[in-house]
Design an enzyme around this catalytic site. Structure first.
Site, PDB file in Angstrom:
ATOM      1  N   SER A   1      42.610  34.392  40.247  1.00  0.00           N
ATOM      2  CA  SER A   1      43.437  33.341  40.855  1.00  0.00           C
ATOM      3  C   SER A   1      42.805  32.754  42.113  1.00  0.00           C
ATOM      4  O   SER A   1      43.142  31.646  42.508  1.00  0.00           O
ATOM      5  CB  SER A   1      44.847  33.872  41.154  1.00  0.00           C
ATOM      6  OG  SER A   1      44.803  34.999  41.989  1.00  0.00           O
TER       7      SER A   1
ATOM      8  N   GLY B   1      39.342  33.376  45.349  1.00  0.00           N
ATOM      9  CA  GLY B   1      38.185  34.139  45.840  1.00  0.00           C
ATOM     10  C   GLY B   1      37.056  34.260  44.831  1.00  0.00           C
ATOM     11  O   GLY B   1      36.679  33.294  44.154  1.00  0.00           O
ATOM     12  N   ILE B   2      36.509  35.466  44.739  1.00  0.00           N
ATOM     13  CA  ILE B   2      35.344  35.712  43.885  1.00  0.00           C
ATOM     14  C   ILE B   2      35.683  35.494  42.408  1.00  0.00           C
ATOM     15  O   ILE B   2      34.887  34.934  41.645  1.00  0.00           O
ATOM     16  CB  ILE B   2      34.832  37.154  44.145  1.00  0.00           C
ATOM     17  CG1 ILE B   2      34.228  37.248  45.555  1.00  0.00           C
ATOM     18  CG2 ILE B   2      33.827  37.585  43.082  1.00  0.00           C
ATOM     19  CD1 ILE B   2      33.937  38.664  46.041  1.00  0.00           C
ATOM     20  N   GLY B   3      36.871  35.911  41.999  1.00  0.00           N
ATOM     21  CA  GLY B   3      37.277  35.737  40.594  1.00  0.00           C
ATOM     22  C   GLY B   3      37.363  34.276  40.213  1.00  0.00           C
ATOM     23  O   GLY B   3      36.950  33.876  39.116  1.00  0.00           O
TER      24      GLY B   3
ATOM     25  N   TYR C   1      39.946  52.407  50.516  1.00  0.00           N
ATOM     26  CA  TYR C   1      39.227  51.328  49.815  1.00  0.00           C
ATOM     27  C   TYR C   1      37.830  51.809  49.415  1.00  0.00           C
ATOM     28  O   TYR C   1      37.401  51.623  48.270  1.00  0.00           O
ATOM     29  CB  TYR C   1      39.147  50.114  50.744  1.00  0.00           C
ATOM     30  CG  TYR C   1      38.413  48.924  50.168  1.00  0.00           C
ATOM     31  CD1 TYR C   1      39.020  48.097  49.232  1.00  0.00           C
ATOM     32  CD2 TYR C   1      37.118  48.604  50.577  1.00  0.00           C
ATOM     33  CE1 TYR C   1      38.359  46.983  48.719  1.00  0.00           C
ATOM     34  CE2 TYR C   1      36.449  47.503  50.070  1.00  0.00           C
ATOM     35  CZ  TYR C   1      37.073  46.689  49.147  1.00  0.00           C
ATOM     36  OH  TYR C   1      36.419  45.597  48.638  1.00  0.00           O
TER      37      TYR C   1
ATOM     38  N   SER D   1      31.994  47.310  45.836  1.00  0.00           N
ATOM     39  CA  SER D   1      31.809  46.902  47.244  1.00  0.00           C
ATOM     40  C   SER D   1      30.729  47.799  47.839  1.00  0.00           C
ATOM     41  O   SER D   1      30.623  48.979  47.474  1.00  0.00           O
ATOM     42  CB  SER D   1      33.100  47.119  48.034  1.00  0.00           C
ATOM     43  OG  SER D   1      32.829  47.109  49.423  1.00  0.00           O
TER      44      SER D   1
END
Ligand code: NDP
Length: 230
Positions: free
Chosen positions: A10, A12-14, A138, A125
């Site tokens: 939806s 950003g990177i995607g 994370y 990441s």
């Protein structure tokens, strides 16, 4: 035409991945909880919470035809002391970041195995490799992704399926909204290539890993970080 499924498409990177693969002629399906606000221009959207196994199963069952490439990109980050967080935060971060990959992979692997071809790409990441202070949960979720990718690559290689992680450094997206301008400047100064990454930097690497140009690459954690982690 090849079909790619991208979680967290939806924004950003995607989103950058979805637009690049669409431009290059792929059939693209994006999965996220909220509908993308950009012009989908032929990109299919299916609502899905990747942390929920039944939501992922439903979403994948709505896709007609083979899935050639899976990009497990959906992710959340939480910043704070390790002792700030309880079970709810643990579940949110682990179930979204690692669980999202786990739920998606389980549903696409059988089709890929039966066709003896496929590519799975997890967006990890650099903190999964090196660990970030105040982002312990994370970092752990991304470390789990890296190990899972290596193990899956060994298991699925004989079935003609490649599995890799693309591991970004610092990329300007909504995920960086909790960082101050000073934080961003400090990270830029620490980066040998002296800039912050863009979603397109990551999308271009994902495109290479999805393509036959990388047909001998599997089980790798591919850093895209301007040299911030060497
Ligand atoms: P954004 O916050 O911009 O986007 C996150 C995406 O994940 C959104 O599309 C969001 O959609 C989706 N998402 C979150 N939770 C869920 C869920 N439960 N189910 C389905 N979709 C979900 O982040 P980025 O684009 O920056 O991050 C993309 C990936 O890149 C993440 O895995 C992140 O960890 C990784 N990454 C990012 C870095 C950076 O500096 N930006 C650095 C290193 C790695 P919605 O809210 O609509 O569900």
């Amino acid at each position: 035409m090849s079909h790619i499924v991208i979680s967290g498409g939806s924004r950003g990177i995607g989103k950058a991945c979805a637009l690049l693969f669409r431009k290059e002629g792929y059939d693209v399906t994006v999965l996220s909880r909220s509908k993308p606000e950009y012009d989908l221009n032929g990109i299919e959207y299916i609502q899905c919470d990747v942390s929920d196994p039944s939501s992922v199963k439903d979403a994948i069952s709505k896709i007609t035809g083979p899935i050639d490439v899976l990009v497990s990109n959906a992710g959340v980050s939480l910043t704070g002391l390790a002792t700030d967080f309880g079970t709810d935060e643990y579940r949110l971060v682990m179930d979204t970041n690692f669980g999202g990959l786990y739920n998606l992979a389980r549903n696409v692997i059988p089709g890929m195995v039966s066709r003896k071809s496929g590519v799975i790409i997890a967006i990890s990441s650099m903190w999964g490799q090196t660990g970030a202070s105040c982002e312990a949960l994370y970092s752990a979720s991304k470390g789990a992704i890296d190990s899972y990718v290596k193990a899956l690559a060994k298991e699925l290689g004989p079935s003609g399926i490649r599995v890799n992680a693309v591991s970004p450094g610092v990329v300007m997206t909504d995920m960086m909204s909790s960082y101050t301008e000073e934080d961003i400047d400090a990270l830029r100064e620490e980066t040998p290539l002296e800039r912050i990454g863009t979603p397109d930097d990551i999308a271009k690497t994902v495109y290479f890993i999805a393509s036959d140009s990388s047909s001998f690459i599997t089980g790798q954690i591919i850093g895209v970080n301007g040299g911030l982690l060497i």
